[in-house]
Design an enzyme around this catalytic site. Structure first.
Site, short mmCIF file in Angstrom:
data_model
loop_
_atom_site.label_atom_id
_atom_site.label_comp_id
_atom_site.label_asym_id
_atom_site.label_seq_id
_atom_site.Cartn_x
_atom_site.Cartn_y
_atom_site.Cartn_z
N ASP A 130 6.75 3.68 1.45
CA ASP A 130 7.35 4.92 0.95
C ASP A 130 8.86 4.86 1.14
OD1 ASP A 130 4.90 6.03 0.36
OD2 ASP A 130 4.85 7.39 2.08
N ARG A 182 7.04 1.72 -7.15
CA ARG A 182 6.58 3.09 -7.48
C ARG A 182 7.85 3.87 -7.80
NH1 ARG A 182 4.82 6.32 -2.51
NH2 ARG A 182 2.77 5.37 -2.74
#
Ligand code: FAD
Length: 323
Positions: A130, A182
């Site tokens: 992340d 992502r």
């Protein structure tokens, strides 16, 4: 104003300590957080899998300040990967480097996260790093490229945020080395010198970055609930003859379940990001800051449930299939 207040509150540990004992707040959290245990998280993933939706599990927790905590978080991720494998879930994991010791030392963080990635490799799975606030952007990219991607190119990917002015360059760099990205808009409050103050610029950059990743990137994850952008991705894929298997849409647990199911029914790949664990407070506050209308929405649901007596207060933050 409200957004800034919610983001400010998301960083106040003392407020969380108070709120965690509060049944009402825990019920609010249960809309966005699958529960506090690995079992509850795997149950949530299994339920999504049953609807044709893939998952990624995130053990909630942000910066740790001592080595033992970082190693403990690493250990829990290994246990999580074991459980995902045992239950044969279509599911990978997402990690935050600050939860794995990035604020203590890069060497510790690399050691802990490498162990997680090695376990993911054993199971043919995948670990997504992340992306946190901009203080960590360069460090995370450096660690990713130098210490992780170079050893496990198929097992680890990164997140880039289109709120940041630098991101189109970072996308080109990721495409150049063949890394999986992502793409998201970015959940953190950033200053204007490094981030776009206008949402229209964040959205425009998203679409530009998305086109590049879809045409030339390595199986990108398009993380957004923005219907206009999702429509554009579908249009672009068809126009450019890009197979629906070459990328996936990604959304957050509890957000736009209708859209998730419609995309799957239409033949697109969808993965849902499922956070779980005891440290749910900063995550919940960021989701509320994104869409303050959620406060009224969740409060209304809770009051309705309370009036109908359909759930008792002990079910609060544990996942019980209610999404
Ligand atoms: C799978 C996934 C992983 C992510 N990982 C990261 C990460 O590593 N780092 C990071 O900084 N951010 C991450 N994010 C968060 C992201 O950056 C945005 O903050 C968030 O997704 C909202 O942006 P949006 O693209 O949905 O668009 P927005 O323009 O914010 O929203 C578009 C529409 O989506 C709906 N929507 C958006 N958010 C919500 C919500 N909370 N509740 C209900 N409806 C909502 C609303 O209808 C809204 O009108 C991730 C998001 C997803 C989906």
């Amino acid at each position: 104003m409200l957004r800034n207040s919610l983001l400010y509150l998301s960083r106040q540990q003392r407020v969380f300590d108070f709120i965690r004992g509060n049944g009402f707040a825990r019920r609010m959290a249960s809309r966005f957080v699958a529960g506090e245990t690995i079992e509850a998280a795997c149950d949530a993933a299994a339920e999504l899998n049953a609807h044709g939706i893939m998952a990624t599990l995130d053990l909630l927790g942000e910066s740790v300040t001592n080595e033992a905590e970082a190693r403990e978080t690493g250990r829990q991720y290994l246990e999580l990967l074991d459980a995902i494998n045992d239950r044969k879930l279509e599911c990978n994991v997402s990690v935050k480097l600050t939860a794995l010791g990035q604020d203590i030392s890069d060497a510790l963080c690399v050691e802990v996260v490498s162990e997680i990635i090695a376990r993911a490799e054993q199971y043919d799975s995948f670990v997504r790093l992340d992306m946190e606030g901009s203080d960590y952007t360069q460090r995370t990219i450096d660690t990713f490229e130098r210490d992780l991607y170079s050893h496990y190119p198929k097992r680890v990917g990164i997140v880039l945020q289109t709120a940041l002015r630098r991101t189109l360059d970072d996308i080109e760099r990721a495409i150049g080395i063949g890394a999986r990205v992502r793409l998201c808009k970015g959940a953190y409050k950033e200053s204007e010198d490094i981030a776009f103050p206008d949402k229209a610029d964040v959205d425009r950059t998203y679409v530009q970055g998305m086109h590049r990743l879809m045409s030339r990137g390595q199986y990108p994850g398009l993380a957004t609930h923005d219907e206009a952008i999702i429509e554009e991705a579908k249009r672009f894929a068809r126009a450019e003859n890009i197979s629906p298997r070459r990328f996936e849409f990604q959304m957050l647990y509890g957000v736009r379940r209708d859209l998730q199911e419609a995309l799957v029914a239409d033949g697109w790949l969808v993965r849902v990001y499922i956070p779980f664990g005891t440290q749910w407070y900063p995550y919940l506050m960021r989701r509320l800051a994104e869409r303050p209308a959620n406060i009224a929405f969740m409060t209304g649901n809770i009051v309705r449930e309370a009036l109908s007596g359909s759930r008792n207060s002990s079910s609060t933050a544990r996942h019980n299939g209610a999404h």
